[in-house]
Write an enzyme that holds these catalytic residues in place. Structure first.
Site, PDB file in Angstrom:
ATOM      1  N   GLU C 144      71.791 -53.275  45.717  1.00  0.00           N
ATOM      2  CA  GLU C 144      72.617 -54.460  45.981  1.00  0.00           C
ATOM      3  C   GLU C 144      73.701 -54.655  44.909  1.00  0.00           C
ATOM      4  O   GLU C 144      73.770 -55.707  44.275  1.00  0.00           O
ATOM      5  CB  GLU C 144      71.742 -55.709  46.079  1.00  0.00           C
ATOM      6  CG  GLU C 144      70.845 -55.687  47.314  1.00  0.00           C
ATOM      7  CD  GLU C 144      70.063 -56.985  47.515  1.00  0.00           C
ATOM      8  OE1 GLU C 144      69.966 -57.778  46.582  1.00  0.00           O
ATOM      9  OE2 GLU C 144      69.550 -57.187  48.639  1.00  0.00           O
ATOM     10  N   CYS C 151      83.997 -58.542  30.185  1.00  0.00           N
ATOM     11  CA  CYS C 151      83.921 -58.205  28.757  1.00  0.00           C
ATOM     12  C   CYS C 151      85.160 -57.425  28.312  1.00  0.00           C
ATOM     13  O   CYS C 151      86.028 -57.066  29.107  1.00  0.00           O
ATOM     14  CB  CYS C 151      82.652 -57.408  28.483  1.00  0.00           C
ATOM     15  SG  CYS C 151      82.727 -55.688  29.008  1.00  0.00           S
ATOM     16  N   GLU C 302      66.708 -53.779  54.469  1.00  0.00           N
ATOM     17  CA  GLU C 302      65.773 -54.850  54.115  1.00  0.00           C
ATOM     18  C   GLU C 302      65.894 -55.989  55.115  1.00  0.00           C
ATOM     19  O   GLU C 302      66.982 -56.302  55.585  1.00  0.00           O
ATOM     20  CB  GLU C 302      66.065 -55.434  52.721  1.00  0.00           C
ATOM     21  CG  GLU C 302      65.906 -54.480  51.566  1.00  0.00           C
ATOM     22  CD  GLU C 302      66.122 -55.171  50.201  1.00  0.00           C
ATOM     23  OE1 GLU C 302      66.123 -56.420  50.156  1.00  0.00           O
ATOM     24  OE2 GLU C 302      66.298 -54.448  49.211  1.00  0.00           O
ATOM     25  N   TYR C 352      56.779 -65.709  46.217  1.00  0.00           N
ATOM     26  CA  TYR C 352      56.677 -66.405  47.503  1.00  0.00           C
ATOM     27  C   TYR C 352      57.621 -65.842  48.559  1.00  0.00           C
ATOM     28  O   TYR C 352      57.789 -66.434  49.620  1.00  0.00           O
ATOM     29  CB  TYR C 352      56.907 -67.910  47.322  1.00  0.00           C
ATOM     30  CG  TYR C 352      55.820 -68.584  46.524  1.00  0.00           C
ATOM     31  CD1 TYR C 352      54.476 -68.389  46.830  1.00  0.00           C
ATOM     32  CD2 TYR C 352      56.134 -69.419  45.463  1.00  0.00           C
ATOM     33  CE1 TYR C 352      53.476 -68.994  46.096  1.00  0.00           C
ATOM     34  CE2 TYR C 352      55.142 -70.039  44.721  1.00  0.00           C
ATOM     35  CZ  TYR C 352      53.810 -69.821  45.040  1.00  0.00           C
ATOM     36  OH  TYR C 352      52.826 -70.423  44.314  1.00  0.00           O
TER      37      TYR C 352
HETATM   38 ZN   LIG Z   1      82.108 -55.421  31.206  1.00  0.00          ZN
END
Ligand SMILES: [Zn+2]
Ligand SMILES: [Zn+2]
Ligand SMILES: [Zn+2]
Lengths: 606, 606, 606
Positions: C144, C151, C302, C352
């Site tokens: 996923e 950054c 899924e 759950y």
């Molecule tokens: Zn980064």
């Protein structure tokens, strides 16, 4: 000489062949004035050591050659990227304590020496180059000053500002009531800007120490004023006479325009009403702007011809509305009618902001037609309204300190908003057709018969005496709940509420009840209607005042909600609760009627 | 000896001439007890090397000379500015990872060695100086402990705490189920506090690893307890007997008061109900506080005589309400009735918080009159209720671990709130007029005929056996949906739901349905009403239990919603869905009736 | 060969005796395929210098020995703690500029050289070890993919990406229209990722420079694609043929799956619909996934058999619904039906989340029974549907660039959401029973008779010509409000709206009105119903088009809201406002009827 008509013009975004089309369209629309250079810093100073006026020269020359007038900006409304990179400290640190990096506009720390030095030099260079050009009718410094910075440079500047204000830590500690919660400062460097990292919780209005936050608001307004003054001084080195302004934003909370006004040669503002039904609100703001410089006319520096872009939903101005609102501005004292923007930019966040000329460059659109029609009307009007003044006998006090103090207060109610209270009274006066001045609390009140002071939370200096003087000589003074609560330091008066306004009002308030908006306490007005009251309910104990309205519900049923106190030859009125529009209207009409100050055309539908 | 009556008193904020007026007013109101020194750190230790008790001496002397009793605070509820400046690490780092600077209160990192050393020394100095003063009837450590810190010092302390709890990383990895999402820790220093920068999303309740977050909640509660214990130990050096307390905040999620209670000599709490209709909630909280120390009386340390200031809307307590709620506290076990505050502070965030004496210093206000009338009543009562205990036959379990585990859980529903479930059952018991103890899960249950365990998400130790023992000897045990789900590490039991409660309940739950609040599934009760159920619907398969209520809608129509299982001489009741007030009331009455434990005055209107 | 049936299987969380039970249960449910190893990095590489496949070997051996097929993950979906500690820069920096520490999943900076090197090596090790194992039918890279990093490493990579895209700063400045707001970049290193610290306000959709934000979205999608490609290349070193995929998330805004699709051997996706009434939405998403690789079948990687855990409220799938939706997937092109998860984990945030086997390990639950019944049905079906394709004559264009550009735009309306507009048209087609392909804007359109292009904000390359070609040869092209507004750089076209779509649509739009959802403008359709329109109302001036619907309110009453333009042998349709379901349905039926493309079973109830 006619009313300047035109607006923001950014030809630097376009190739020169477009400029030619622009001027043809301006002619068609009777546009005679353009504001240029607002965001040109990156172009006029492409690096630390280089100024380059090639483009701005061509723009100015071309505009002047076309016979148009220029409002010339210093261009410091947004930093150039190289500057932010070379000097990271010029970027603001936000309320959350985060030092920003390059982006947006309104992005400079006002305390940064580099920013102050370079922005001043930019203004100096522009003024030196273009001073004396007869096309220039005004200088436009910066752009929509606002925002706030919480960096270490600002912390240091704040401490200096506090030193100048309080001289000693003893006086500062007393002003801020620091004994509460163990906050006694023993060194100036212990003082931090009030932010999410220090005194605040939930946001800028929720502070543990109102005094600190209040002083930081004052400091930040002053810090940006210093930026404006730096640039103005630099302009004045080259041009001693052409008026200098900056564009205000109406009721803009972060800046105390009353403290700024003396430093502008004329006021100007950008009018972006939230929706189609903002006439009353705009009337108030125009009056506020006219009141900044003692009634002197102002410029309508920006308005959109069609829609804004920055709101979640940006509705279209209905046909005729732009014209109507432009004339409303003139009637309230505007000496210029200008648009943002003349040509729509292609990209970035204002590409869908309305413009006189859209992306396709057409003149056969509804919007262009309306702009041209208004241009023709203004041309026909000529200069007849320029410089006109309309002194009134009714004053509404507006006070940034009270606004700040009320809205950063813990208790009684976060739901009571200063603007709403003031607007309610102004609107009732407007509905009654009265001529109104909106003035600061240190204005000369001797010229007014009636003074409204809604939600006058803070009472400073000799204001109480001057209000008593108004009543004493036969005038009427009206105030409301949450007035007369605190002194200049935001410390409660150690007397009965409403503090120094008590003698004039002839009442005493020991307690008050705040409730959610769903709760209504009906108020029965004397020989008048029963109206709704909401949000705040003060429990009034008359000390000589007559009761003109009483609560109809809750354990305080039958106690006073509206009082009038005979004082000298006049009266002090007190409205203890948040009355609805009918209730406020009733009070206002009672007061105006006594002085025969209702206008000739009351109750005209909006 | 009479019930201590008075409250927080901060004369250090005022000149001494005001103190004289204070005492005259206290006499008029029969105020005989004051809490002093709560926020005096900045004054008693004006710098690192200097203690100065001049002011506190004068306050204590004056109060004692006036014949009043003193609850003396150590004064560490807020840091002084110099300390925050000299040792930045004493300031907390918040959930967002931001190291704060000086401001607010509740502002110290509990793990900071400097804070721990200096706060302990402050307590030592205060105790040494005033121990033996006969006016002092209690020591008040810190103030309203709470909040959390996520700094590197706390990270290190957390790792130590984990080391003590788990000994090995193998056991820690198993407890936290770290194989899920590749979280296997191979070094203690890899463990970070669970925050917005690590395991959390959306906020403190949304975590990827419930076990880490749960342990951090436990750790932080313990870390602040260590702060309390440090100060208490320092007091005990000078004063071996005078009781020591700190003021709790009722149902306050961040601190497990059950783990703290053994370390206090008596419990005390600050009662600020959200609104005028909080009687049932306050009844619960009083019972919870009384249950902290096995039924021992507690102090009502703070309440407002009129209004709070920190809420968005701060309504006024109606006439008579303060008196009524004070007597309610006494009836539930309070051995003191104290206000915050005796005199309103002038400035900062509590200047509009209600006080016995307002800014004008008047005694002829409604609020002062009501305070004085209650003072006279309490004086007349004398000491007759002091130390009284009221053991009950009905227990309600309250468990911070279950509260935390339930509310940090992903799934089944964020809308199920622990307090609401517990309050619903307590309220029904209160409406039925039952005497109720609210006790921790490790309380001695042998004295109770009926035990309610609403939303008992976590079942620890031998609790299941002890509940079985209650039923086995003829008692009744009632539990609800989302009980018996996880063990002490927040790992699911590898059995049918409700885990170790299964045998007692005689049911099995394979699946459950969570729905929004707009969805109602009616539940038909056996020979009872059809009631609404909301939010959570467990699908119950009886394993011996009788069905006393069934769902009326959805694909599980006709299946059990309420069951009762014969177990030994008694019963286990299971309520599988969020019943409305009528439904919970029906269950509660069925149970109480069997034991004849309904009170003599059920159904008195609030 | 039959449709792979099974799901995510994490036996590393359990002792081996549980594995035995697992396989017995899998047999009972006809489960023949398992995805293993998704979160095993911490186990397979317990430290920088050590790979340990003991556990994974045993899992793979056991699964293979039981005769099941394996989708084998590289295991890089979450970092191991030691790696995050040793190399802090592998942790993401979020939109607020906060460098995270270890926690969660989706937690790696895609630009980090260490992450790239180690994740690639992990994939290499896994592939080298298990390549050739006949049980392995697919490789599952990462998990996923999503999220974003801001950054300094990403900033540097972004600059490189920009360098490759624009070559020169001149071209970049032109693309971003940087003259607006003084943003002219004079050095590449002045460019910052657009975040809360730079260009954004309020959140990720509110940016001062749409061009910068748009490019960052593209860059970040490409950066994660590079991560996928790194791992795939490492797999290919050892295994040249077994197909490689990663699990997509349907309409997931952060990643342009169209740009990824060529690099996957087959598409797969995780289907977690928001509620029980998502059939139409799922139909769309299946069509979108099938369209990624030109109609090639995909895997349903899924789905939950019962409930999710991460939502505020997690309702239970009604009996039969899991079966129905599984068959819906197969009918739309799924070649596998897999669950997350086969056995419920004990602890952490998915304990759950629904599973085929719950904590008690039972097979006699409703959920298990339904899973087993579907298993039997699929076994009976065999391989008959595998590889089947269902080419359609109707295309709906879906375009991540238009999605991004529309939703990051300032003005006209934040309330117009791309997904809602596209879904409205797809749903109407689905209701009409049409076969539909959902395709990218660069798809071959020559095979379609009808092309819908709702809210096609950005028009790139030769798309306008290709749409004209569709109409020219007799087809129908339908587009809506806010289409044809910007070019690939998000700069407005300098022509009439709708830009390059103008000739095909035969209209011109000079202005538009955005309104809140409470405002309705009725639209009268030609020989059709009067329907509601909301949110956005473009004012259309026909340039040859016929008017098929007109506004019924406001100052533009009677002007066109729906038009149809004869173009070549076909038509261009323009829907200028947000029509309701009936209105969109009317347009869709008009168009389909012309081509006889309505399905055989229109208007089947959901
Ligand atoms: Zn980064
Ligand atoms: Zn600054
Ligand atoms: Zn800490």
């Amino acid at each position: 000489m006619r009313i300047p008509y035109g607006g923001d013009y950014n030809p630097e975004q376009w190739p020169e062949e477009v400029w030619k089309q622009d001027h043809r369209l301006f002619d068609a629309a009777r546009i005679d004035t353009v504001t240029v250079g607002v965001f040109t810093w990156a172009r006029t100073q492409p690096s630390a050591d280089e100024y380059d006026f090639t483009t701005l020269d061509r723009i100015v020359e071309r505009v002047a050659a076309e016979g148009r007038r220029i409002c010339l900006a210093t261009g410091t409304g947004a930093l150039p990227p190289w500057l932010a990179k070379a000097h990271p400290e010029v970027n603001r640190t936000d309320f959350e304590g985060r030092r920003h990096r390059y982006g947006q506009r309104h992005n400079a720390c006002p305390s940064s020496p580099v920013f102050r030095q370079l922005s001043t030099e930019m203004a100096r260079q522009v003024a030196r180059r273009y001073a004396g050009n007869p096309a220039i009718i005004a200088w436009h410094v910066g752009n929509e000053y606002g925002g706030a910075c919480y960096c270490d440079l600002c912390a240091a500047a704040f401490r200096d500002w506090l030193g100048a204000r309080y001289s000693t830590l003893e006086r500062l500690n007393a002003a801020w009531n620091t004994t509460f919660w163990s906050h006694t400062f023993t060194g100036w460097d212990e003082i931090e800007p009030p932010s999410a990292l220090t005194e605040h919780w939930r946001g800028p209005d929720h502070t543990a120490f109102q005094g600190i936050t209040l002083d930081y608001l004052r400091f930040m307004s002053d810090a940006m004023l210093a930026n404006f003054r730096d640039e103005k001084a630099a302009i004045r080195e080259a041009d001693p006479t052409t008026p200098v302004t900056t564009n205000f934003m109406g009721m803009y909370r972060p800046i105390d325009y009353h403290r700024w006004a003396a430093h502008l040669d004329f006021a100007s503002w950008d009018n972006y009403p939230p929706d189609d039904t903002s006439q009353a609100r705009m009337a108030f703001t125009h009056d506020l702007m006219r009141g900044l410089k003692d009634g002197q006319p102002f410029w309508l520096m920006e308005q959109t011809p069609s829609y804004t872009a920055s709101r979640d939903v940006n509705p279209l101005k209905r046909p005729g509305l732009m014209r109507l609102w432009s004339w409303q501005a003139v009637a309230h004292g505007a000496d210029a009618v200008l648009f943002f923007q003349l040509r729509a930019s292609r990209g970035a966040c204002e590409k869908y902001h309305g413009a006189v000329v859209g992306h396709a460059g057409r003149s056969d659109t509804r919007v262009f037609r309306e702009v041209a029609e208004l241009g023709a009307e203004l041309e026909k009007l000529g200069g007849v309204t320029l410089g006109a003044r309309t002194p009134a006998k009714v004053a509404v006090l507006f006070d940034w300190d009270s606004w700040w103090a009320l809205e950063i207060s813990d208790g009684p109610s976060r739901l009571v908003r200063y603007q709403q209270v003031v607007l309610a009274y102004h609107r009732a006066l407007w509905d009654a057709g009265a001529d109104i001045d909106v003035v600061p609390v240190d204005a000369d009140l001797s010229r007014y018969d009636v003074v409204f002071a809604p939600a006058l939370h803070m009472v400073k200096g000799d204001l109480a005496e001057r209000l008593e003087e108004v009543a004493g000589r036969g005038g009427s003074v009206v105030t409301t709940f949450l007035s007369g609560r605190v002194d200049e330091d935001d410390n409660a008066f150690l007397t009965d509420v409403p503090g120094p306004l008590g003698p004039l009002m002839g009442i005493r308030v020991d307690e008050w009840d705040a409730r959610g908006p769903e709760f209504v306490n009906p108020v029965r007005l004397d020989n008048g209607p029963v109206v709704d009251a909401r949000l705040l309910f003060e429990l009034v104990i008359p000390q000589g005042a007559d009761v003109l309205g009483t609560y109809e519900a809750d354990f305080y049923t039958g106690t006073p909600a509206v009082t009038r106190n005979a004082f000298g030859q006049g009266y002090g009125w007190y409205v203890a609760a948040g009355l609805d529009e009918v209730g406020v209207g009733w009070v206002v009409r009672q007061v105006l009627d006594r002085h025969n100050l209702g206008g000739p055309y009351p109750d005209v539908p909006d």
